[in-house]
Write a protein that holds these residues in place. Structure first.
Motif, PDB file in Angstrom:
ATOM      1  N   GLU A   1      81.061  42.548   4.757  1.00 55.12           N
ATOM      2  CA  GLU A   1      81.894  43.263   5.728  1.00 55.12           C
ATOM      3  C   GLU A   1      82.690  44.349   5.012  1.00 55.12           C
ATOM      4  N   ILE A   2      83.067  45.366   5.796  1.00 57.46           N
ATOM      5  CA  ILE A   2      83.850  46.462   5.239  1.00 57.46           C
ATOM      6  C   ILE A   2      85.315  46.116   5.414  1.00 57.46           C
ATOM      7  N   GLY A   3      85.965  45.760   4.311  1.00 54.56           N
ATOM      8  CA  GLY A   3      87.380  45.392   4.367  1.00 54.56           C
ATOM      9  C   GLY A   3      87.591  43.895   4.417  1.00 54.56           C
ATOM     10  N   GLY A   4      88.861  43.508   4.388  1.00 57.76           N
ATOM     11  CA  GLY A   4      89.204  42.084   4.346  1.00 57.76           C
ATOM     12  C   GLY A   4      89.068  41.511   2.943  1.00 57.76           C
TER      13      GLY A   4
ATOM     14  N   LEU B   1      94.402  35.059 -10.134  1.00 56.23           N
ATOM     15  CA  LEU B   1      94.941  36.190  -9.379  1.00 56.23           C
ATOM     16  C   LEU B   1      93.973  36.563  -8.271  1.00 56.23           C
ATOM     17  N   PHE B   2      94.484  37.296  -7.304  1.00 55.94           N
ATOM     18  CA  PHE B   2      93.628  37.865  -6.266  1.00 55.94           C
ATOM     19  C   PHE B   2      93.577  39.380  -6.425  1.00 55.94           C
ATOM     20  N   PHE B   3      92.382  39.954  -6.272  1.00 53.63           N
ATOM     21  CA  PHE B   3      92.262  41.384  -6.049  1.00 53.63           C
ATOM     22  C   PHE B   3      92.352  41.566  -4.530  1.00 53.63           C
ATOM     23  N   ASP B   4      93.417  42.157  -4.044  1.00 49.73           N
ATOM     24  CA  ASP B   4      93.652  42.417  -2.619  1.00 49.73           C
ATOM     25  C   ASP B   4      93.688  41.115  -1.790  1.00 49.73           C
ATOM     26  N   PHE B   5      94.285  41.214  -0.619  1.00 46.96           N
ATOM     27  CA  PHE B   5      94.306  40.084   0.311  1.00 46.96           C
ATOM     28  C   PHE B   5      94.378  40.700   1.706  1.00 46.96           C
ATOM     29  N   GLY B   6      93.200  41.227   2.133  1.00 41.42           N
ATOM     30  CA  GLY B   6      93.181  42.149   3.267  1.00 41.42           C
ATOM     31  C   GLY B   6      92.954  41.528   4.633  1.00 41.42           C
ATOM     32  N   PHE B   7      93.233  42.320   5.628  1.00 40.52           N
ATOM     33  CA  PHE B   7      93.059  41.992   7.044  1.00 40.52           C
ATOM     34  C   PHE B   7      91.593  42.218   7.409  1.00 40.52           C
ATOM     35  N   PRO B   8      90.879  41.161   7.874  1.00 37.70           N
ATOM     36  CA  PRO B   8      89.433  41.299   8.128  1.00 37.70           C
ATOM     37  C   PRO B   8      89.145  41.763   9.558  1.00 37.70           C
ATOM     38  N   PHE B   9      89.121  43.070   9.780  1.00 38.07           N
ATOM     39  CA  PHE B   9      88.976  43.618  11.138  1.00 38.07           C
ATOM     40  C   PHE B   9      87.770  43.059  11.877  1.00 38.07           C
ATOM     41  N   LYS B  10      86.615  43.113  11.220  1.00 33.46           N
ATOM     42  CA  LYS B  10      85.381  42.761  11.919  1.00 33.46           C
ATOM     43  C   LYS B  10      85.318  41.264  12.219  1.00 33.46           C
TER      44      LYS B  10
ATOM     45  N   HIS C   1      96.011  50.457   2.793  1.00 33.41           N
ATOM     46  CA  HIS C   1      95.246  50.243   4.027  1.00 33.41           C
ATOM     47  C   HIS C   1      95.245  48.742   4.332  1.00 33.41           C
ATOM     48  N   VAL C   2      95.480  48.395   5.618  1.00 33.01           N
ATOM     49  CA  VAL C   2      95.687  46.977   5.922  1.00 33.01           C
ATOM     50  C   VAL C   2      94.457  46.108   5.666  1.00 33.01           C
ATOM     51  N   ASP C   3      93.256  46.713   5.640  1.00 35.57           N
ATOM     52  CA  ASP C   3      92.088  45.865   5.342  1.00 35.57           C
ATOM     53  C   ASP C   3      92.094  45.416   3.871  1.00 35.57           C
ATOM     54  N   HIS C   4      93.062  45.894   3.111  1.00 28.36           N
ATOM     55  CA  HIS C   4      93.254  45.425   1.730  1.00 28.36           C
ATOM     56  C   HIS C   4      94.574  44.678   1.550  1.00 28.36           C
ATOM     57  N   SER C   5      95.561  45.000   2.393  1.00 30.72           N
ATOM     58  CA  SER C   5      96.906  44.461   2.168  1.00 30.72           C
ATOM     59  C   SER C   5      97.377  43.481   3.244  1.00 30.72           C
ATOM     60  N   GLY C   6      96.803  43.570   4.469  1.00 31.79           N
ATOM     61  CA  GLY C   6      97.418  42.960   5.646  1.00 31.79           C
ATOM     62  C   GLY C   6      97.732  41.472   5.551  1.00 31.79           C
ATOM     63  N   TYR C   7      96.766  40.691   5.014  1.00 31.65           N
ATOM     64  CA  TYR C   7      96.973  39.245   5.054  1.00 31.65           C
ATOM     65  C   TYR C   7      97.775  38.701   3.878  1.00 31.65           C
ATOM     66  N   ILE C   8      98.345  39.596   3.082  1.00 35.22           N
ATOM     67  CA  ILE C   8      99.396  39.185   2.149  1.00 35.22           C
ATOM     68  C   ILE C   8     100.483  38.488   2.969  1.00 35.22           C
ATOM     69  N   SER C   9     100.576  38.878   4.253  1.00 34.25           N
ATOM     70  CA  SER C   9     101.511  38.258   5.205  1.00 34.25           C
ATOM     71  C   SER C   9     101.529  36.733   5.135  1.00 34.25           C
TER      72      SER C   9
ATOM     73  N   ILE D   1      81.139  44.605  -3.124  1.00 31.23           N
ATOM     74  CA  ILE D   1      82.166  44.066  -2.235  1.00 31.23           C
ATOM     75  C   ILE D   1      82.479  45.153  -1.206  1.00 31.23           C
ATOM     76  N   HIS D   2      83.099  44.760  -0.039  1.00 30.23           N
ATOM     77  CA  HIS D   2      83.507  45.781   0.936  1.00 30.23           C
ATOM     78  C   HIS D   2      82.279  46.579   1.387  1.00 30.23           C
ATOM     79  N   THR D   3      81.182  45.852   1.630  1.00 36.11           N
ATOM     80  CA  THR D   3      79.947  46.527   2.047  1.00 36.11           C
ATOM     81  C   THR D   3      79.130  45.614   2.952  1.00 36.11           C
TER      82      THR D   3
END
Ligand SMILES: [Zn+2]
Length: 522
Positions: free
Chosen positions: A12-15, A27-36, A103-111, A489-491
Motif C-alpha cells: 500500500e502507498i503510505g501507512g 525503533l520504528f521508521f515512521d508510524f503512519g496513517f493507512p488511508f487505503k 504527511h499523515v500517511d507517515h506520521s498520523g498514527y504516532i497518535s 515499501i510504500h508501494t
C-alpha cells in the motif's frame, strides 16, 4: 541480530510502520496513517470511536497489536485479553520513532503510541506537524505532537486531563530559540501553554545505534531520509522523495552519502513506479503562469500550502501578473511555524503581496485570533475578494470550498495543482469539487475527469509536480547506492523492483506484513 518487521506500507502507498531491532535497540521508521486500509472499514460518517480507544483500530488491523508501545490510557482493562491470541501480538518497548516527514500517511498514527516515546525528526517536520494539529479540529487519530489523555468512565473512555506534548528529538538543531519554544509549547485552544516536556537536540544515536539523517526533496519541507548503523551494517530508509523539485540537490547528496556508507539494506519507497517523471516544479510554475496570464476574473489555485515550493511559485506568479496572493489563516499559521523552524522558508513579512483571508466564523480558536491580530493590515474579507477578483489569486483547497459561497465569484478560473486521485474516496471528493466549480461558473484547469476514470487529461497534466520520484529515477537511486538488499515499501508494485534489478547483485526482498525478516551480523 538485526531484524526488520513491516507493519504498514506493505502493498500500500503510505501507512509506513517499519520496526527495526538490533540487540537491545528497537525503533520504528515512521508510524503512519493507512488511508487505503482504513477505507476498507471506515468512511466519512463511520470512524473509529474515540470512546473505544484502541479497540476499533486493533480489531481492523489499522495498528499492530504490540502491547507496551501503544497508549495505555486508550486501552480498556480487557483489551489485551482480546488481542493476546492474535498472530501479530507481541510485547515490546522501543527507543523511538524516526519520522521522515509531516504527511499523515507517515506520521498520523504516532497518535496511538505511548506519550513517552521520543520522536526523532527534523525541526521543520515537527513544527509543520504541530501547526497542522493546532489548526485542525481535535481528532484522536491526529495527536502527533501532543495528546489528550483519556480515562474510563461508565464503560467508555473520556478525556481526562490536559494536552501532553510528546518528547521530540530535533535532529537538525543544537538548540531551540525562545520564540521556537514558545510556539512548540503553545496550546491551540487556550492561553495557558502545554506542560513542558524535555526535548532533545542533535542526537547522534537512537538507543545504541548510530544515526544519520539527510534532508531530501519532497512536496513538503523538512523531509528527511535516515540511516542507522546496525550489527549487519548500515540500514537506509528513503521516506518519500523525488529528484525533480527545487531541492533535488538534497536528494542527490543523500544518494552520494548513502553510497559511501555501503549499506547492507535499503528500504525504498515506490509510489509512482510505472509513471513518467511528469512535470518538474519549474515546469509546473511555467504552466500555471501561462494559465493565470490568460485568466479573467478570480483565480483559485488548489494545492496544499504545506507544499511551500508551490506556494512560492504561485506567489511569484501573482507578482508577475499584477495580482495579490490570498492565503487562508491556517496557511499563515503554518508558514510562520515553518519559518521558525528553518530560515529556508521565508517569513510572511518577506512576502509583501500576501493577504490573509478573513474567515466567517462565530468563534475563532486562539491560534487564529493571534494570526488576525498580528496581520491585521493584511486581512481581506470575502466581499473584498469579490470586488477585487481580477487582482487576486486565492490559495484554496477542496476543503475550503464553502468559503466560495461567501465570496460568490462570478466566473473565474480554478487551477487544480494538487496530487492525483488514488482511491474511491478521492474520486468522490473530485466529483463534488467539479460540481462546486461548475456551480460558480468557473473554468476548471488540470482537474481529474470522471470520463477518464478520474485521470487528468494528458494536455492538462503539467499544472502539478508530483512529490514522488518515478520508477526510472528510483532504479537509478538504488543502483547508485548499491545496497546488498532492497526492501520495497510504500508501494503497490514491489514486483517492479524484482523485474528491474535482476542481475545487479541487489537482492529484492518484498516484506510480508508483520513477518520478521532477520539478517545475520556482519
Ligand atoms: Zn509524503
Amino acid at each position: 541480530m538485526l531484524s526488520i518487521t513491516c507493519y504498514g506500507g506493505v502493498g500500500e502507498i503510505g501507512g509506513n510502520k517499519v520496526l527495526l531491532e538490533d540487540s537491545d535497540t528497537r525503533l520504528f521508521f515512521d508510524f503512519g496513517f493507512p488511508f487505503k486500509k482504513r477505507a476498507r472499514y471506515f468512511e466519512e460518517f463511520l470512524n473509529p470511536r474515540p470512546g473505544a480507544g484502541l479497540l476499533d483500530l486493533l480489531e481492523t488491523g489499522l495498528i499492530p497489536p504490540l502491547k507496551g508501545i501503544l497508549r495505555e490510557d486508550l486501552a480498556s482493562k480487557t483489551l489485551w485479553q482480546k488481542f493476546a491470541s492474535s498472530p501479530l501480538y507481541r510485547e515490546l518497548s522501543i527507543d523511538g520513532v524516526l519520522l521522515t516527514h509531516a504527511h499523515v500517511d507517515h506520521s498520523g498514527y504516532i497518535s496511538f503510541l505511548r506519550d513517552d516515546i521520543p520522536i526523532y525528526t527534523s525541526t521543520t517536520t515537527a513544527f509543520v506537524s504541530k501547526a497542522m494539529q493546532d489548526s485542525a479540529p481535535p481528532n484522536f487519530e491526529r495527536e502527533v505532537c501532543y495528546s489528550l489523555p483519556k480515562g474510563p468512565k461508565k464503560g467508555y473512555l473520556r478525556s481526562a486531563g490536559t494536552y501532553k506534548p510528546r518528547p521530540f528529538a530535533f535532529i537538525d538543531r543544537s538548540a531551540l530559540s525562545t520564540e521556537a519554544q514558545t510556539f512548540w509549547y503553545s496550546s491551540p485552544r487556550r492561553k495557558k501553554p502545554l506542560s513542558t516536556e524535555m526535548y532533545l537536540c542533535a542526537p547522534e544515536k537512537i538507543g545504541n545505534l548510530k544515526l544519520k539523517s539527510f534532508p531530501v526533496d519532497h512536496s513538503i519541507p523538512g523531509a528527511t531520509a535516515f540511516a542507522v548503523e546496525t550489527s549487519s551494517g548500515w540500514v537506509g530508509y528513503t521516506g518519500d522523495l523525488r529528484f525533480h523539485g527545487r531541492s533535488s540537490h538534497e536528494s542527490e547528496y543523500f544518494v552520494e552519502e548513502m553510497h559511501k556508507l555501503q549499506p547492507h539494506i535499503l528500504l525504498c519507497e515506490g509510489t509512482r513506479l510505472r509513471e513518467s517523471r511528469g512535470a518538474s516544479e519549474d515546469e509546473a510554475f511555467n504552466n500555471c503562469l501561462e494559465a493565470v496570464k490568460k485568466a479573467e476574473g478570480l483565480v483559485v489555485a488548489d494545492f496544499g500550502a504545506r507544499n511551500v515550493e508551490r506556494l512560492v511559485s504561485f506567489y511569484n506568479i501573482a507578482r508577475e501578473t499584477d495580482r495579490k496572493f490570498v492565503i487562508m489563516g491556517k496557511d499563515a499559521y503554518l508558514l510562520d511555524a515553518m519559518h521558525l523552524a528553518s530560515d529556508k522558508v521565508p517569513s510572511i513579512d518577506q512576502f509583501p503581496d500576501i493577504l490573509i483571508f478573513k474567515d466567517f466564523k462565530s468563534r475563532l480558536p486562539s491560534w487564529e485570533k493571534e494570526i488576525h491580530r498580528h496581520y491585521e493590515d493584511k486581512l481581506i474579507s470575502p466581499a473584498e475578494v469579490r470586488e477585487n477578483a481580477y487582482n487576486l489569486i486565492l490559495c484554496f483547497s477542496f476543503w475550503d470550498v464553502l468559503d466560495l459561497v461567501d465570496i460568490a465569484p462570478k466566473g473565474g478560473t480554478y487551477i487544480y495543482s494538487s496530487s492525483e486521485v488514488f482511491d474511491e474516496e478521492g474520486a468522490m471528493d473530485m466529483f463534488r469539487l467539479t460540481n462546486w466549480i461548475e456551480h460558480f461558473g468557473m473554468k476548471g484547469i488540470g482537474l481529474p475527469r470522471e470520463k477518464l476514470n478520474w485521470d487528468i487529461p494528458e494536455e492538462e497534466k503539467g499544472y502539478h509536480s508530483s512529490g514522488h520520484a518515478c520508477g526510472a529515477d528510483l532504479l537509478d537511486l538504488i543502483r547508485r547506492i548499491n545496497p546488498k538488499i532492497l526492501i520495497p515499501i510504500h508501494t503497490e508494485d514491489p514486483g517492479y523492483f524484482i523485474d528491474n534489478l535482476r542481475g545487479t547483485g541487489i537482492d529484492v526482498c518484498p516484506p510480508v506484513e508483520g513477518e520478521m525478516m532477520t539478517f545475520p551480523a556482519n
